[in-house]
Motif scaffolding. Structure first.
Motif, PDB file in Angstrom:
ATOM      1  N   LYS A 184      11.134  -4.266  -4.081  1.00  0.00           N
ATOM      2  CA  LYS A 184       9.707  -4.181  -3.765  1.00  0.00           C
ATOM      3  C   LYS A 184       8.894  -5.248  -4.480  1.00  0.00           C
ATOM      4  O   LYS A 184       7.802  -5.612  -4.030  1.00  0.00           O
ATOM      5  CB  LYS A 184       9.180  -2.785  -4.104  1.00  0.00           C
ATOM      6  N   TYR A 198      14.429   2.211   3.989  1.00  0.00           N
ATOM      7  CA  TYR A 198      13.303   1.274   3.873  1.00  0.00           C
ATOM      8  C   TYR A 198      12.555   1.128   5.198  1.00  0.00           C
ATOM      9  O   TYR A 198      11.326   0.944   5.201  1.00  0.00           O
ATOM     10  CB  TYR A 198      13.789  -0.084   3.373  1.00  0.00           C
ATOM     11  N   PHE A 203       9.065   2.871   4.601  1.00  0.00           N
ATOM     12  CA  PHE A 203       8.188   1.780   4.168  1.00  0.00           C
ATOM     13  C   PHE A 203       7.910   0.751   5.263  1.00  0.00           C
ATOM     14  O   PHE A 203       7.152  -0.191   5.044  1.00  0.00           O
ATOM     15  CB  PHE A 203       8.778   1.075   2.939  1.00  0.00           C
ATOM     16  N   ASP A 204       8.533   0.925   6.422  1.00  0.00           N
ATOM     17  CA  ASP A 204       8.320   0.024   7.553  1.00  0.00           C
ATOM     18  C   ASP A 204       8.628  -1.429   7.198  1.00  0.00           C
ATOM     19  O   ASP A 204       7.919  -2.348   7.593  1.00  0.00           O
ATOM     20  CB  ASP A 204       6.890   0.145   8.083  1.00  0.00           C
ATOM     21  N   SER A 243       1.615  -7.797   8.500  1.00  0.00           N
ATOM     22  CA  SER A 243       1.671  -6.508   7.813  1.00  0.00           C
ATOM     23  C   SER A 243       2.657  -6.577   6.657  1.00  0.00           C
ATOM     24  O   SER A 243       3.678  -7.260   6.741  1.00  0.00           O
ATOM     25  CB  SER A 243       2.103  -5.400   8.784  1.00  0.00           C
ATOM     26  N   ARG A 244       2.356  -5.863   5.586  1.00  0.00           N
ATOM     27  CA  ARG A 244       3.276  -5.795   4.444  1.00  0.00           C
ATOM     28  C   ARG A 244       3.909  -4.412   4.350  1.00  0.00           C
ATOM     29  O   ARG A 244       4.373  -4.006   3.291  1.00  0.00           O
ATOM     30  CB  ARG A 244       2.523  -6.129   3.149  1.00  0.00           C
ATOM     31  N   GLY A 245       3.941  -3.705   5.495  1.00  0.00           N
ATOM     32  CA  GLY A 245       4.549  -2.390   5.500  1.00  0.00           C
ATOM     33  C   GLY A 245       3.774  -1.412   4.639  1.00  0.00           C
ATOM     34  O   GLY A 245       2.565  -1.549   4.442  1.00  0.00           O
ATOM     35  N   ASN A 246       4.469  -0.412   4.136  1.00  0.00           N
ATOM     36  CA  ASN A 246       3.832   0.615   3.316  1.00  0.00           C
ATOM     37  C   ASN A 246       4.081   0.403   1.830  1.00  0.00           C
ATOM     38  O   ASN A 246       4.033   1.350   1.045  1.00  0.00           O
ATOM     39  CB  ASN A 246       4.370   1.998   3.725  1.00  0.00           C
ATOM     40  N   SER A 257       2.998  -0.872  -1.770  1.00  0.00           N
ATOM     41  CA  SER A 257       1.755  -1.099  -2.508  1.00  0.00           C
ATOM     42  C   SER A 257       1.554  -2.574  -2.810  1.00  0.00           C
ATOM     43  O   SER A 257       2.507  -3.310  -3.075  1.00  0.00           O
ATOM     44  CB  SER A 257       1.779  -0.297  -3.810  1.00  0.00           C
ATOM     45  N   LYS A 258       0.300  -3.011  -2.778  1.00  0.00           N
ATOM     46  CA  LYS A 258      -0.024  -4.405  -3.088  1.00  0.00           C
ATOM     47  C   LYS A 258       0.395  -4.783  -4.503  1.00  0.00           C
ATOM     48  O   LYS A 258       0.554  -5.956  -4.825  1.00  0.00           O
ATOM     49  CB  LYS A 258      -1.513  -4.661  -2.903  1.00  0.00           C
TER      50      LYS A 258
END
Length: 216
Positions: free
Chosen positions: A31, A60, A64-65, A88-91, A93-94
């Protein structure tokens, strides 16, 4: 007729005897943008992914897409999380998203050109790399100054060779964090996952001469 095979499910990896010890380490690294390969302390993490690959891919993707992907061929294979949608960065966290600065990507292109294209495979000194870029790529310094200045909100006219040296070192530090190189004081070594830069930016690298010209 039953063939005796067992279909992997999204939770199959949870029953692996190594999960309690290794999964959290792997999850955080992936991640954070780290590429996991058969190298040093990553070896046991890599082997765990190999053993549980299909289940982890489901995990994943469904939760988390994002895709657990791989690059390279054995023994240079490596794993990383890929984002199927470029917007998109999926699910995830930034706080766990890794972005390379434009000037670091350009340094990566130059390192690739020196070592993989010009075949200067014995170059493993950070200080020698800095010197080589300062001298051999003198004509693109104005463009690098513009990239660095824009990134740091500094007037490019106030930058000099120290800025180039600092950018080379910071780029190598970033590549070290995500598992593209091994960095130890003044020595660096390209790892198999450095191939990720080459494959992700294939079109740009094929046009490296044009890109460098634009930086002049």
């Amino acid at each position: 007729m039953e063939d005796g095979s067992t279909k992997e499910t999204i939770d199959s990896f949870l029953y692996n005897k190594e999960t309690k010890q290794l999964f959290a380490k792997i999850d955080y690294k992936l991640k954070d943008g780290v590429h996991i390969q058969q190298y040093g302390r990553q070896l046991e993490l890599y082997n765990y992914i190999v053993e549980n690959e299909e289940s982890l891919k489901l995990y994943y993707k469904e939760l988390f897409d994002v895709s657990l992907s791989s690059g390279g061929e054995y023994p240079d294979k490596y794993y990383y999380l890929d984002f199927d949608d470029p917007n998109s960065r999926g699910n995830i966290s930034k706080n766990h998203r890794h972005y390379l600065k434009n000037e670091h990507i350009i340094i990566g292109f130059i390192v690739n050109e020196i070592i993989n294209i010009h075949r200067e495979v014995d170059l493993n000194s950070v200080s020698e790399l800095k010197k080589k870029i300062r001298i051999d790529y003198d004509d693109i310094k104005p463009g690098l100054y513009r990239l660095i200045g824009k990134s740091k909100n500094i007037n490019p006219g106030k930058l000099n060779d120290n800025a180039i040296d600092s950018t080379v070192k910071s780029a190598l530090n970033e590549f070290n964090k995500i598992g593209w190189i091994k960095l130890n004081d003044d020595e660096f070594e390209l790892l198999p996952a450095f191939d990720r830069l080459v494959t992700f930016y294939e079109k740009e690298i094929l046009s490296i001469d044009e890109i460098l010209k634009e930086l002049k």
